[in-house]
Design an enzyme around this catalytic site. Structure first.
Site, PDB file in Angstrom:
ATOM      1  N   HIS A 118       0.785  -1.070  -0.099  1.00  0.00           N
ATOM      2  CA  HIS A 118      -0.013  -0.062   0.221  1.00  0.00           C
ATOM      3  C   HIS A 118       0.815   1.155   0.002  1.00  0.00           C
ATOM      4  O   HIS A 118       0.554   2.371  -0.395  1.00  0.00           O
ATOM      5  CB  HIS A 118      -1.161   0.040   1.165  1.00  0.00           C
TER       6      HIS A 118
ATOM      7  N   GLU B 187     -12.383  -9.152  -5.255  1.00  0.00           N
ATOM      8  CA  GLU B 187     -10.912  -9.719  -4.833  1.00  0.00           C
ATOM      9  C   GLU B 187     -10.440 -10.813  -4.268  1.00  0.00           C
ATOM     10  O   GLU B 187      -9.291 -11.006  -3.763  1.00  0.00           O
ATOM     11  CB  GLU B 187     -10.340  -8.575  -4.155  1.00  0.00           C
TER      12      GLU B 187
ATOM     13  N   ASP C 269      -5.460  -7.852  -4.769  1.00  0.00           N
ATOM     14  CA  ASP C 269      -5.718  -8.927  -3.818  1.00  0.00           C
ATOM     15  C   ASP C 269      -6.003 -10.070  -4.549  1.00  0.00           C
ATOM     16  O   ASP C 269      -5.597 -11.122  -3.916  1.00  0.00           O
ATOM     17  CB  ASP C 269      -6.681  -8.443  -2.565  1.00  0.00           C
TER      18      ASP C 269
ATOM     19  N   CYS D 117     -10.580  -1.734 -10.313  1.00  0.00           N
ATOM     20  CA  CYS D 117      -9.808  -0.672  -9.613  1.00  0.00           C
ATOM     21  C   CYS D 117      -8.464  -1.077  -8.818  1.00  0.00           C
ATOM     22  O   CYS D 117      -7.733  -0.274  -8.268  1.00  0.00           O
ATOM     23  CB  CYS D 117     -10.706  -0.160  -8.330  1.00  0.00           C
TER      24      CYS D 117
END
Ligand code: PEP
Ligand code: MG
Length: 552
Positions: free
Chosen positions: A188, A430, A454, A501
């Protein structure tokens, strides 16, 4: 010159100043606070503690080294209590709604600069004293004895690794690059660097000695190279490349206001991924058609305590208003795994990515979930909101979510608080489980958003945080592309629209495939919007089957 090689985590060139995040040094965090009065009270208590300490030090020094030497502690008392200094700190807390540590740090820098620029030698020396009394105040505020420092302008952060909560609390206005010894492209922190549009290099596997702190550094985020104390030759080359990038960005500006349409007339929505309102400038500058992923957990990561309903409402409202009726999809809290927040007191887990995270927390700690949903529904009247839920694996989870939404709506209605009852709801695809039952899930929601970051780690059984697995973690793997195809087909057959996304959405080598699949929306970091628009406008999707067969 020292050269480090790592992995490019966010493209571009940055030329700035090394700021090493030492283990024993806490960079002063800038945190948004809700109650300025309480924060000022906290500052005043810390000031009282500092004054008591300085008085004790004065008395001790008086007995041990005499009055002349003890006098410095008297001066420090006067400076700590100085009206201009304390007023500047309190005004900052009040006007910018920031934490006291940050306000003290900024005021300290301002006052130190002012003293240093004076002609009088005695006054010049006071600069060091301001830093000293400010450090004492910060220590008394945070309870930490670590050396605290503010970031310099144009800081390039060098760290062993940065957690999302550390990254998010840094003063982003001053950061122009990141370099970490560890970390992976899909962590992240790398995603955050891409969202901020600043170059980043990870996995250099080299610890930078402390003497490099403050040195000049150049980050080449496209090639994963870092130069410290660059030679004039390298500097020159990098400036040329930086200028080329600026020119390319300027050329892309021509695409602003243009449609995302292929040569043969197929349209697709291009939205932006954000972490919070501070990214809105980039969203507008890059002409996003909406926000496809607002990672709301960054609101929680930025905060020292659970953000309340009102603070969240104000934040969502601001984003919706700023987007003027364009779609804004807020993903509900997705913490756990690498996104740890102290005040949640989550247990250590053997396999946190497979653990208690995201919707699993929300469905078991419903007080937190309801607060967020209330804030979201209250904000829904200020624009075109969509709410989406992360890490879904079952139909039952959606039923539970809908049950809680009903409660929230009825509470709001009973209290006469307006909300948009038709706010779209969607889920992130995901997990392999959600793909396999996507025909069932699509009937329950308005949209899917495929989270390829993910989805890749769960499908390929490869931890996205682990840089050693990069070679095993191919997001172009047929298994991933087929999963996307299954989810897209099932969404469309069952009346839901579908976007992507995850980071794969910005991969222009797959744009043709996504268009052929009929994906409705791609949501990417703001800086990727115009390059992707350019790619779409140069693409022709004539024989969909042929394209799909080529990739799958
Ligand atoms: C994803 O998993 O692809 C995603 C978009 O969510 P995050 O990266 O925040 O886990
Ligand atoms: Mg995810």
């Amino acid at each position: 010159m020292t050269v480090l090689h790592g992995k490019g985590a966010s493209g571009g060139i940055a030329i700035g100043v090394v700021k090493i995040q030492f283990g024993n040094e806490t960079c002063i965090k800038r945190a948004h606070i809700e109650n300025a009065e309480a924060e000022i009270e906290r500052f005043r208590l810390a000031k009282e503690r500092s004054l008591t300490e300085l008085k004790e030090l004065y008395e001790k020094a008086l007995g041990e080294v005499g009055e002349a030497n003890a006098r410095i502690f008297e001066i420090h008392q006067m400076m700590t209590d100085d009206e201009d200094y304390t007023e500047a700190i309190e005004n900052l807390i009040l006007s910018q709604q920031v934490n006291a540590e940050y306000a003290v740090g900024v005021t300290s820098d301002n006052f130190a600069e002012m003293f240093s620029s004076m002609d009088d030698d005695y006054m010049k020396e006071r600069a060091a004293d301001v830093c000293d009394i400010s450090s004492r105040l910060i220590k008394n505020l945070s309870g930490s004895v670590a050396k605290a420092s503010l970031l310099p302008e144009n800081a390039i952060i060098f760290a062993k690794d940065l957690t999302p909560s550390e990254t998010v609390q840094l003063d982003k206005d001053k950061i122009i690059g990141f370099c970490t010894q560890q970390g992976s492209k899909n962590s992240h922190t790398s995603i955050l660097a891409r969202t901020m549009g600043v170059p980043a290099v990870c996995a250099t596997e080299t610890e930078l000695p402390p003497e490099f702190d403050g040195a000049e550094a150049i980050i080449d985020g496209s090639f994963g190279t870092v130069y410290i104390n660059p030679t004039p030759d390298i500097r020159e080359k990098m400036i040329v490349r930086q200028n080329e990038e600026i020119r390319r960005k300027e050329l892309l500006q021509n695409l602003k206001g243009k449609e995302n349409i292929t040569q043969n007339g197929q349209k697709i929505n291009l939205y932006a991924n954000i972490g919070g309102p501070s990214d809105l400038g980039e969203v507008l500058a890059n002409d996003a058609g909406g926000i496809g992923l607002f990672r709301s957990e960054f609101l929680y990561l930025e905060s020292d305590d659970y953000p309340g309903e009102e603070a969240q409402f104000q934040c969502y409202k601001k984003v919706l208003e700023c987007m003027h009726g364009k779609k804004v999809i807020v993903r509900t809290l997705d913490i756990g795994a690498d996104k740890q927040i102290d005040y949640f007191h989550l247990d250590n887990e053997e396999n946190p990515a497979l653990g208690y995270r995201a919707i699993r927390i929300c469905l078991t700690r419903t007080d937190i979930f309801k607060t967020q949903l209330r804030a979201l529904y209250r904000a829904s009247v200020y624009g075109n909101l969509g709410i989406m839920f992360p890490m879904i694996i079952s139909e039952e989870e959606i039923s539970e979510i809908k049950e809680i939404i009903l409660q929230v709506k009825s509470e709001l209605a009973n209290a006469g608080i307006p909300f948009n009852p038709d706010t779209e709801i969607g889920i992130m695809i995901e997990t392999p489980a959600s793909v396999m039952i996507s025909d069932i899930l699509a009937k329950e929601v308005d949209f899917f958003s495929i989270g390829t970051n993910d989805l890749t780690q769960y499908t390929l059984a490869a931890d996205r945080q682990n840089p050693k697995l990069d070679a095993f973690c191919d997001p172009h793997h047929k298994a991933i592309l087929r999963m996307i195809k299954i989810a897209v087909d099932n969404a469309h057959k069952n009346g839901a629209w579908v976007g992507i996304c995850g980071e794969l959405a910005a991969d222009t080598s797959l744009t043709e495939l996504f268009l052929a699949m009929g994906v409705d929306e791609l949501s990417v970091s703001p800086a990727s919007i115009l390059p992707l628009r350019e790619k779409i406008r140069h693409t022709s999707v004539k024989d969909r089957r042929e394209i799909i067969n080529k990739f799958l």
